[in-house]
Design a protein around this motif. Structure first.
Motif, mmCIF file in Angstrom:
data_model
loop_
_atom_site.group_PDB
_atom_site.id
_atom_site.type_symbol
_atom_site.label_atom_id
_atom_site.label_comp_id
_atom_site.label_asym_id
_atom_site.label_seq_id
_atom_site.Cartn_x
_atom_site.Cartn_y
_atom_site.Cartn_z
ATOM 1 N N THR A 135 44.859 47.484 45.966
ATOM 2 C CA THR A 135 45.115 46.224 45.262
ATOM 3 C C THR A 135 45.329 46.567 43.794
ATOM 4 O OG1 THR A 135 43.558 45.127 46.743
ATOM 5 C CG2 THR A 135 44.245 43.893 44.779
ATOM 6 N N PHE A 136 46.381 46.019 43.223
ATOM 7 C CA PHE A 136 46.632 46.232 41.795
ATOM 8 C C PHE A 136 46.235 44.975 41.034
ATOM 9 C CE2 PHE A 136 50.278 48.972 43.525
ATOM 10 C CZ PHE A 136 49.450 50.081 43.638
ATOM 11 N N LEU A 137 45.296 45.143 40.125
ATOM 12 C CA LEU A 137 44.895 44.038 39.235
ATOM 13 C C LEU A 137 45.663 44.246 37.940
ATOM 14 C CD1 LEU A 137 41.032 44.257 39.835
ATOM 15 C CD2 LEU A 137 42.609 42.581 40.816
ATOM 16 N N ARG A 138 46.783 43.546 37.816
ATOM 17 C CA ARG A 138 47.642 43.763 36.644
ATOM 18 C C ARG A 138 47.139 42.898 35.491
ATOM 19 N NH1 ARG A 138 53.073 43.839 40.191
ATOM 20 N NH2 ARG A 138 52.900 45.979 40.960
ATOM 21 N N ASN A 139 46.182 43.466 34.772
ATOM 22 C CA ASN A 139 45.518 42.735 33.692
ATOM 23 C C ASN A 139 46.418 42.599 32.465
ATOM 24 O OD1 ASN A 139 43.262 42.610 35.281
ATOM 25 N ND2 ASN A 139 42.108 44.184 34.171
ATOM 26 N N LYS A 174 35.708 39.212 30.419
ATOM 27 C CA LYS A 174 34.854 38.576 31.429
ATOM 28 C C LYS A 174 35.710 37.909 32.518
ATOM 29 C CE LYS A 174 30.706 35.785 31.617
ATOM 30 N NZ LYS A 174 29.885 34.790 30.972
ATOM 31 N N ASP A 175 36.807 37.301 32.108
ATOM 32 C CA ASP A 175 37.695 36.667 33.099
ATOM 33 C C ASP A 175 38.345 37.712 34.006
ATOM 34 O OD1 ASP A 175 37.132 34.134 32.213
ATOM 35 O OD2 ASP A 175 38.945 33.900 31.032
ATOM 36 N N TYR A 176 38.829 38.809 33.400
ATOM 37 C CA TYR A 176 39.433 39.861 34.237
ATOM 38 C C TYR A 176 38.367 40.453 35.168
ATOM 39 C CZ TYR A 176 43.389 39.664 30.956
ATOM 40 O OH TYR A 176 44.457 39.244 30.197
ATOM 41 N N GLU A 195 49.050 39.420 39.138
ATOM 42 C CA GLU A 195 49.383 39.369 37.709
ATOM 43 C C GLU A 195 48.342 38.455 37.059
ATOM 44 O OE1 GLU A 195 51.984 41.103 36.502
ATOM 45 O OE2 GLU A 195 52.887 41.649 38.438
ATOM 46 N N LEU A 196 47.544 38.994 36.144
ATOM 47 C CA LEU A 196 46.410 38.248 35.589
ATOM 48 C C LEU A 196 46.585 38.066 34.082
ATOM 49 C CD1 LEU A 196 43.728 40.263 37.568
ATOM 50 C CD2 LEU A 196 44.472 37.937 38.071
ATOM 51 N N SER A 197 46.442 36.830 33.635
ATOM 52 C CA SER A 197 46.541 36.567 32.189
ATOM 53 C C SER A 197 45.820 35.261 31.893
ATOM 54 C CB SER A 197 48.012 36.452 31.763
ATOM 55 O OG SER A 197 48.556 35.231 32.211
ATOM 56 N N GLY A 198 45.822 34.866 30.625
ATOM 57 C CA GLY A 198 45.294 33.555 30.286
ATOM 58 C C GLY A 198 46.247 32.474 30.766
#
Ligand SMILES: NC(=O)c1ccc[n+]([C@@H]2O[C@H](COP(=O)([O-])OP(=O)(O)OC[C@H]3O[C@@H](n4cnc5c(N)ncnc54)[C@H](OP(=O)(O)O)[C@@H]3O)[C@@H](O)[C@H]2O)c1
Length: 258
Positions: A135-139, A174-176, A195-198
């Motif tokens: 799994t790729f967590l693209r922070n 903390k969110d990531y 794809e992770l962002s605000g």
């Protein structure tokens, strides 16, 4: 089930451990890996399994991962050596028979123009080639990266950089970390990239307005062009005193622009 975390001694790793414990994963089922022995001792004091790791030693790292089901590889921070260190961690996980490898990557790693993401793209390719379900967590960018901008605003009432009108949808570590904890503790995430962002992108005009309000003092934004930014970088590199206007600013790579 044992979860091994490379980078457990770092700031993001610390948040992820907190979130795993909050989700009632037994501390003894978390294997914290890092180089900082003092921090490893603190984690051992909370009941975690710990091990010092040397990513130049593939066989030793594979032995450390023996019996581990899931590995979270938080990207390491050694410039110029990252891809090889990641390659060694991936090979060690493969040798140890790890069933699920989760990697903290960068937003849109396969296609972004962000130069820093090249290592992440290469790492994702190595993971895919390893055959380990992943799994790729693209922070995206950390909100905390901008704490220093407040210092600049407080110091001289100005923030200068070449971000211009670009928008940054940052999120806190903390969110990531919460996203990572969800992936580590629930099913259905293998062979996926997130794809992770605000939620909302902000720009530096908005940032300076907010900083001015918080600091109760006028704060202005100066947009630098690429050449001015380059000059500032070189000054910093050569340890030459910068132009007074730029003294409290810091360089950042071009952020993800939404
Ligand atoms: N998205 C963003 O805005 C952003 C910004 C900066 C960095 N990053 C990336 O995100 C990662 C995690 O962020 P963070 O804030 O948690 O960073 P951090 O606090 O600096 O933690 C980095 C972690 O990586 C470990 N590490 C570094 N090099 C290593 C090596 N050669 N072998 C083994 N472990 C190594 C460190 O271990 P020890 O401390 O035990 O040596 C530490 O646990 C960073 O490493 C970097 O790749 C992202």
């Amino acid at each position: 089930m044992t979860i091994a975390i490379f980078g457990a001694t770092g700031k993001l790793g610390g948040h992820i451990i907190d979130q795993l414990l909050e989700r009632e994963i037994p501390a003894s089922e978390i294997l914290a890996l890092g180089r900082n022995t003092e921090r490893l001792e603190q984690l051992a004091g909370r009941g975690l399994a710990t091990a010092a790791v040397n990513l130049d030693d593939v066989d030793g790292t594979a032995a450390t991962l023996s019996g581990v089901d899931k590995v979270l590889l938080i990207s390491v921070s050694d410039p110029g050596q990252r891809i090889q260190q990641h390659a060694n961690a991936i090979e060690a996980a493969r040798q140890a028979g790890v069933q699920h490898l989760i990697y903290t990557s960068a937003l849109q790693a396969p296609t972004t123009i962000l130069e820093l993401a090249a290592d992440h793209k290469a790492t994702e390719e190595l993971i895919t080639a390893s055959g380990i379900p992943a799994t790729f967590l693209r922070n995206g960018w950390y909100t905390e990266n901008h704490v220093q901008d407040f210092a600049a605003a407080r110091g001289n009432g100005a923030i200068a950089n070449s971000v211009g009108e670009g928008g940054l949808a940052t999120a806190s570590r903390k969110d990531y970390a919460e996203a990572a904890a969800v992936v580590l503790t629930t099913h259905g995430h293998k062979n996926k990239a997130y794809e992770l962002s605000g939620d909302t992108a902000w720009n530096y005009n908005e940032f300076t307005a907010a900083a001015g309000k918080v600091l109760a003092t006028p704060v202005s934004y100066k947009a630098l062009n690429a050449e001015e930014e380059r000059e500032r970088l070189l000054c910093r590199h050569r340890r030459v005193p910068r132009h007074p206007q730029h003294q409290h600013t810091r360089w950042r790579p071009r952020p993800h622009i939404r």
